[in-house]
Design an enzyme around this catalytic site. Structure first.
Site, PDB file in Angstrom:
ATOM      1  CG  ASP A 149      -2.318   0.518   0.892  1.00  0.00           C
ATOM      2  OD1 ASP A 149      -2.389   1.705   0.555  1.00  0.00           O
ATOM      3  OD2 ASP A 149      -3.312  -0.222   0.973  1.00  0.00           O
TER       4      ASP A 149
ATOM      5  CG  HIS B 123      -5.384   3.565   0.374  1.00  0.00           C
ATOM      6  ND1 HIS B 123      -4.968   2.257   0.265  1.00  0.00           N
ATOM      7  CD2 HIS B 123      -6.611   3.617  -0.186  1.00  0.00           C
ATOM      8  CE1 HIS B 123      -5.908   1.551  -0.348  1.00  0.00           C
ATOM      9  NE2 HIS B 123      -6.913   2.351  -0.631  1.00  0.00           N
TER      10      HIS B 123
ATOM     11  CB  SER C 187      -9.055   0.114  -0.568  1.00  0.00           C
ATOM     12  OG  SER C 187      -8.270   0.149  -1.712  1.00  0.00           O
TER      13      SER C 187
END
Length: 778
Positions: free
Chosen positions: A151, A222, A562
């Site tokens: 990520d 994220h 996600s």
């Protein structure tokens, strides 16, 4: 998902409110509420300081001086709320409450936090307690399992990654805490490893990288969010807007976690997550000793396996007994958009929970509509303001096709100032539309879905009072606006609603099957919570990701596959802890065959359009972690099975070698439909009978299983034998699935039809969805 790691695509919010308790036994924290501020969003720093000084003067008159007031004050609310929080004794609080300028004074009490609402929704907790049947207890909270993410890195200062109470790092860990830029990441006994991979990124840009990019620190948010969702700690006393206090947690809260940073900022020259970096990261993760990889990224779903770096590298991970969990993509609801479709991956779609962050839009005709938002407040004073369509608010030189979407620079301040603007979703990020409305002087925004968006709503950190409404309601509001001479509207404050029904339903953005690379493998495999998910976040950027948004919060709400991917990865971690010798395919089977296909109204899971969803949206169903802990039977697969699958795909020896370092002799005959997958897909049934084989392995106690089939339309499904008796744990039984066209009906419907097959011993239900295409598309 195709990674929406850019700040403009991060759907998020948390408004963090610290609860203070006294260090002096006589003092406690109180909130002094004085109503709303008279100014709007354009207050100068001098005006804000003036409000703070007025609070200090008021407080000082009760505590003895403004100097003491400065020591006592915790917050001064200066923008939308007028008031302050301070440390007071009971008498001081009572005296301040009598002041005519003060509306109320109340103790700063903790509220129940629903940070873990997704875990309660999944049955791991109940009423704030962990029941005996919880997968958390069965899986020992994922103790010492090692979960890695590919990520945007990690924000190590997050409480989700603190190592209080953790023992030594597991001896099997061989990873490193890679040094980098001076603002790099420090590891501990919880966050046991970080690495960054950017050479592929640099190569794509064709230029040297800034030194600050040589770090695994998460500057996007994220990666921190996904890592904490999969394996973050229990974090007590986290206050979120009006949600309250409680405990935040990942799916395997006692896991050790590692971050592999492979995703990098977008520039004009390129950006994203490059195959070269992904493959290097997976390669390192295998060597490091991770047990589970959670990968919330991907490319187009139509890339052949040997052209897909993630597919290749994840095969090697699975071969080394590492479970690989991937997101399905955010290109829904269009069919044939699902990504990460290799059979060795566990591919996860996104669906809702039963929590909403709702506010209400009221019109001048007294009609009211529920919206979704994470705006800090409603419109000033809760009053009605003129309502204008963005289509009628364009600057003279701006195209009338741009203005309805509230694109940057499209709205005329003369037309917009002091009004609520009705914008259409699309073209730009939702929060950016609010920024344009605010720039033009609007007091609020109504964000209206298009017909394609239907009922898919998102809670966003809007910079002004805003409500996101569905397509049906938006049409009513447009009609009111168009036929009313002086239309008005109002937007309320946001409230948290629990127990919403129906839930779950599929997010419109979640990518759909069928699998365009190999349609005999039904994808996605499963769905899980992926809408408005609260988890740790970077403090390097604002929750909206906008450059002019100066807010910084340690937790954030994001939506996407996600977010659903690490939910399932956390559950995989629990299974790895309980069954350390199970293969990744056995764990996948346990999760798939125990999934639910009904919502909390006991009806079939719906799509965002309110139509009944299909396995091309949710795969085998919505993940049920408690049931997955005891699946009874599993469909297992070995490396040899995967190589045979590739042989069936007509891979030659050279291609096979991409997936296995040794030469492999393919079987003389092999049918892809016989691959031992927990779901069944037949891409074309017309004019033929199809016979498939499957093999079940008993992972429970001895028992006799009988089969029940829900027949798809226009086909007959027969199982031979229809009864399987297992006398020992580990015993395997093979059966046939015979699918025959019903020629009397087959011409009346085209496309896919769906059913299911359930093996049951009275205690366990081992369910497999069946998808049959009556007519292949031309």
């Amino acid at each position: 998902m195709t990674l929406p790691f850019l700040p403009s695509l991060l759907l998020s919010l948390v408004v963090f409110f610290l609860l203070h308790t006294t260090t002096n036994g006589a003092k406690k924290s109180y909130v002094v509420y004085m109503g709303a501020q008279s100014h709007l969003f354009d207050a100068s720093l001098q005006e804000l300081d003036s409000v703070t000084n007025s609070h200090l003067d008021l407080l000082g008159s009760f505590v003895g001086s403004t100097v003491k007031a400065k020591d006592a004050i915790i917050y001064s609310y200066t923008r939308h709320i007028n008031g302050f929080a301070a440390m007071l004794d009971e008498k001081e609080a009572a005296d301040i409450a009598k002041d005519p300028r003060v509306i109320s004074v109340f103790p700063n009490l903790p509220r129940k936090l629903h940070t873990t609402r997704s875990w309660e929704f999944l049955g791991l907790t109940k009423n704030g307690q962990i029941p005996v049947s919880s997968a958390w207890k069965a899986g020992r909270f994922g103790e010492d399992v090692i979960i890695g993410t590919l990520d945007t890195g990690a924000w190590p200062e997050s409480k989700s990654f603190q190592d209080t109470g953790f023992g030594p790092v597991p001896a099997k860990w061989r990873g490193i805490c890679q040094p980098g830029h001076e603002d790099g990441v420090r590891c501990n006994r919880k966050l046991i490893g970080v690495r960054y991979f950017n050479k592929g990124y640099a190569a794509a840009l064709g230029a040297p990288l800034n030194e600050s990019l040589n770090s695994a620190r998460d500057l996007e948010g994220h990666g921190t969010h996904t890592l904490s969702t999969a394996g973050g700690n229990f974090v007590p006393h986290t206050s979120i807007l009006n949600i309250g206090n409680g405990t935040a947690s990942g799916g395997s809260p006692r896991a050790r976690v590692a971050a592999y940073k492979v995703c990098w900022p977008e520039t004009e020259a390129g950006g994203g997550c490059y195959d070269a970096d992904i493959m290097a990261a997976v390669d390192a993760a295998i060597s490091d000793g991770v047990d589970v990889l959670s990968i919330s990224l991907g490319g187009a779903g139509d890339t052949e396996f040997f052209n897909d770096g993630l597919s290749i590298s994840s095969f090697h991970a699975v071969k080394n007994n590492i479970a690989v969990v991937c997101s399905a993509g955010n290109s829904g609801p269009t069919p044939e958009t699902v990504a990460n479709v290799a059979p060795w991956m566990l591919t996860v779609g996104a669906s809702t929970t039963d929590r909403n962050f709702a506010n209400f839009v009221s019109l001048g005709n007294k009609k009211q509509f529920k919206g979704i938002s994470l705006s800090a407040s409603g419109v000033p004073g809760g009053k009605f303001y003129p309502l204008i369509s963005a289509a009628n608010a364009n600057i003279a030189n701006v195209s009338t096709t741009s203005a309805p979407f509230c694109l940057p620079g499209s709205l005329d301040p003369i037309k917009v100032k002091g009004k609520i603007v009705l914008c259409i979703r699309g073209e730009t990020a939702r929060v950016e539309k609010g920024t344009e409305c605010l720039r033009a002087g609007a007091v609020g925004m109504i964000l209206a879905n298009s017909v394609a968006d239907g009922n898919d709503l998102s809670a966003d950190p809007h910079v002004l009072p805003a409500a996101h409404i569905n397509y049906t309601d938006s049409q009513i509001i447009f009609a009111y606006l168009n036929r009313t001479k002086n239309p008005t509207a109002s937007i309320t404050d946001v409230k948290t609603l629990l127990g919403e029904k129906p839930a779950p339903f599929m997010a419109a953005f979640s990518s759909r099957g069928p699998n365009t690379v190999e349609p005999t493998i039904l994808k996605p495999d499963i769905t899980g919570p992926g809408v408005s998910i609260l988890a740790a976040f970077t403090e390097a950027v604002s929750p909206s990701g906008l450059a002019n948004d100066k807010r910084r919060f340690p937790y954030s709400l994001l939506s996407g596959t996600s977010m659903s991917c690490p939910h399932v990865a956390g559950i995989v971690g629990l299974l790895k802890t309980r069954y350390p010798h199970w293969s990744p395919s056995a764990i996948k089977s346990a999760i798939m065959t125990t999934a639910k296909t009904q919502d909390n109204t006991r009806k079939s899971i719906l799509d965002s359009s309110i139509a009944e969803a299909t396995p091309f949206a949710y795969g085998s169903g919505h993940v049920d972690p408690n049931s997955a802990m005891d699946p009874g039977l599993v469909y297992d697969a070995t490396t040899e099975d995967y190589l045979n699958f590739l042989c069936g795909r007509r891979y030659n020896d050279t291609m096979i070698r991409l997936f296995s370092q040794n030469p492999y002799l393919c079987p003389r005959t092999y049918s892809l439909e016989n691959f031992n997958y927990p779901s069944i897909a037949v891409p074309n049934i017309q004019g033929r009978e199809v016979t498939l084989t499957r093999t079940l392995t008993n992972v429970g106690s001895p028992g006799t299983y009988k089969v029940l089939v829900r027949q798809p339309f226009a086909v007959f499904v027969t199982i031979k034998p229809s009864v399987l008796e297992f006398k020992t744990t580990g015993e395997k039984k093979t059966f046939q699935v015979i699918i025959t066209p019903n020629f009397a009906k087959i011409g009346t419907k085209a496309g896919y039809v769906f059913g299911d097959m359930i093996w049951s011993d009275g205690k366990h239900s081992v369910r497999s969805p069946i998808a049959v295409n009556l007519a292949r598309k031309k």
